[in-house]
Design a protein around this motif. Structure first.
Motif, PDB file in Angstrom:
ATOM      1  N   LYS A   1     110.163  42.539  16.912  1.00 26.84           N
ATOM      2  CA  LYS A   1     109.586  43.119  15.699  1.00 26.84           C
ATOM      3  C   LYS A   1     110.419  44.291  15.198  1.00 26.84           C
ATOM      4  CE  LYS A   1     104.710  41.851  16.351  1.00 26.84           C
ATOM      5  NZ  LYS A   1     103.325  42.367  16.418  1.00 26.84           N
TER       6      LYS A   1
ATOM      7  N   THR B   1     100.141  41.815   6.706  1.00 29.30           N
ATOM      8  CA  THR B   1     100.208  41.555   8.154  1.00 29.30           C
ATOM      9  C   THR B   1     101.451  40.760   8.503  1.00 29.30           C
ATOM     10  OG1 THR B   1      97.793  41.583   8.311  1.00 29.30           O
ATOM     11  CG2 THR B   1      99.002  40.516  10.105  1.00 29.30           C
TER      12      THR B   1
ATOM     13  N   ASN C   1     104.790  41.680  11.048  1.00 30.34           N
ATOM     14  CA  ASN C   1     105.166  40.832  12.177  1.00 30.34           C
ATOM     15  C   ASN C   1     106.590  40.275  12.069  1.00 30.34           C
ATOM     16  OD1 ASN C   1     102.846  40.924  13.865  1.00 30.34           O
ATOM     17  ND2 ASN C   1     101.757  39.582  12.450  1.00 30.34           N
TER      18      ASN C   1
END
Length: 297
Positions: A188, A176, A180
């Motif tokens: 991003k 994750t 990000n």
């Protein structure tokens, strides 16, 4: 060919060069799986970072186009370093143990040991980019793995550091965090981890997590939702450290200035010869993006 003092070097040098090359080539290079390898065109190479544009701004009919600018960021560098090693082969040793010497042995060393030492040196040097990546200051003023990477065109901080042992949950947190990651403007960049890299201490943990049908280490029917990640084991990664990598980014680089070569020279005032190897290279990280790492603690 009969050995004489006149053909001593002529006979030994090509044999030992072949033994070194053959022994070095027995093991597949590990570092090449995670480092971008290239030949340096000069002793020093620089990797300047520039800023980035933010999101496009909405506009109205007939208005002037929204204007932005790109600023200069930090610069990462490679600087070729010299590595060498050699051993002597005496006339007496060769004369008295010809076939042993022709098999690669020499005074205080051997051709095979020279090759093994070279392989270990290269792999250790590359792995230390990761081993030192949690403490050694990098090009942007913080370690490779840090939650405080400054961005050229944004006030937020880049983050590619996680904590904890290699577990399914921590691996998901790392995946994750990778997704990000942002560019120099805080936007991003859609990075996607494709490699899980660890040392021998985590080899089977990594394989079990990635290859389990259900989530590893649980007595449940929860499916293993971690997909598309290849486990890579580097023998010289210290302890329980592990990291994720998106290979589409140029982040870990290994530059050869002089690829390894082998030769020999006559030792002054003797009838003996010195066999040696010589190389120049450097390796480092030139970007933190596409990498997320943990010390394993």
């Amino acid at each position: 060919m009969k050995l004489t003092r006149d053909n001593f070097q002529e006979l030994l040098t090509p044999i030992h060069k072949k033994i070194i090359a053959d022994e070095y080539g027995k093991l597949e290079p590990q570092f090449e799986k995670v480092f971008k390898v290239h030949d340096m065109k000069k002793k020093d190479e620089s990797y300047p970072h520039i800023g980035a544009f933010g999101l496009w701004g909405e506009n109205t009919e007939g208005n002037t186009i929204n204007e932005d600018e790109i600023n200069q960021g930090e610069t990462a560098r490679l600087e070729a370093r010299r590595f060498d090693k050699g051993y002597s082969v005496t006339w007496e040793l060769t004369r008295d143990d010809l076939y042993g010497v022709l098999d690669g042995r020499g005074k205080d060393g051997s051709a095979r040991m020279l090759a093994r030492g070279l392989r270990a040196t290269i792999e250790t040097d590359a792995a230390n980019v990761i081993n030192n990546g949690f403490t050694q200051i990098g090009y942007d003023g913080v370690p490779l793995f840090s939650a405080a990477h400054t961005l050229t065109d944004s006030a937020i901080l880049g983050d590619n550091l996680i904590t904890g042992a290699l577990t399914p949950e921590n691996l998901k947190l790392g995946l994750t965090k990778m997704r990000n990651q942002v560019n120099e403007a805080g936007v991003k960049i859609q990075s996607r981890a494709q490699q899980l890299v660890a040392g021998p201490d985590n080899e089977y943990t990594a394989r079990e997590i990635l290859r389990s049908t259900n989530q590893a280490f649980e007595m449940s029917n929860t499916i293993n939702s971690i997909e598309g990640i290849t486990p890579i084991i580097l023998d010289y990664i210290d302890g329980s450290a592990w990291f994720l990598r998106d290979p589409s980014f140029d982040n870990l680089v290994f530059g050869w200035r002089d690829r390894t070569f082998y030769d020999s020279m006559k030792l002054p005032k003797t009838v003996d010869f010195f066999m040696y190897g010589f190389a120049r290279w450097d390796c480092t990280h030139v970007d933190w993006r596409g990498l997320v790492g943990s010390t394993g603690e």
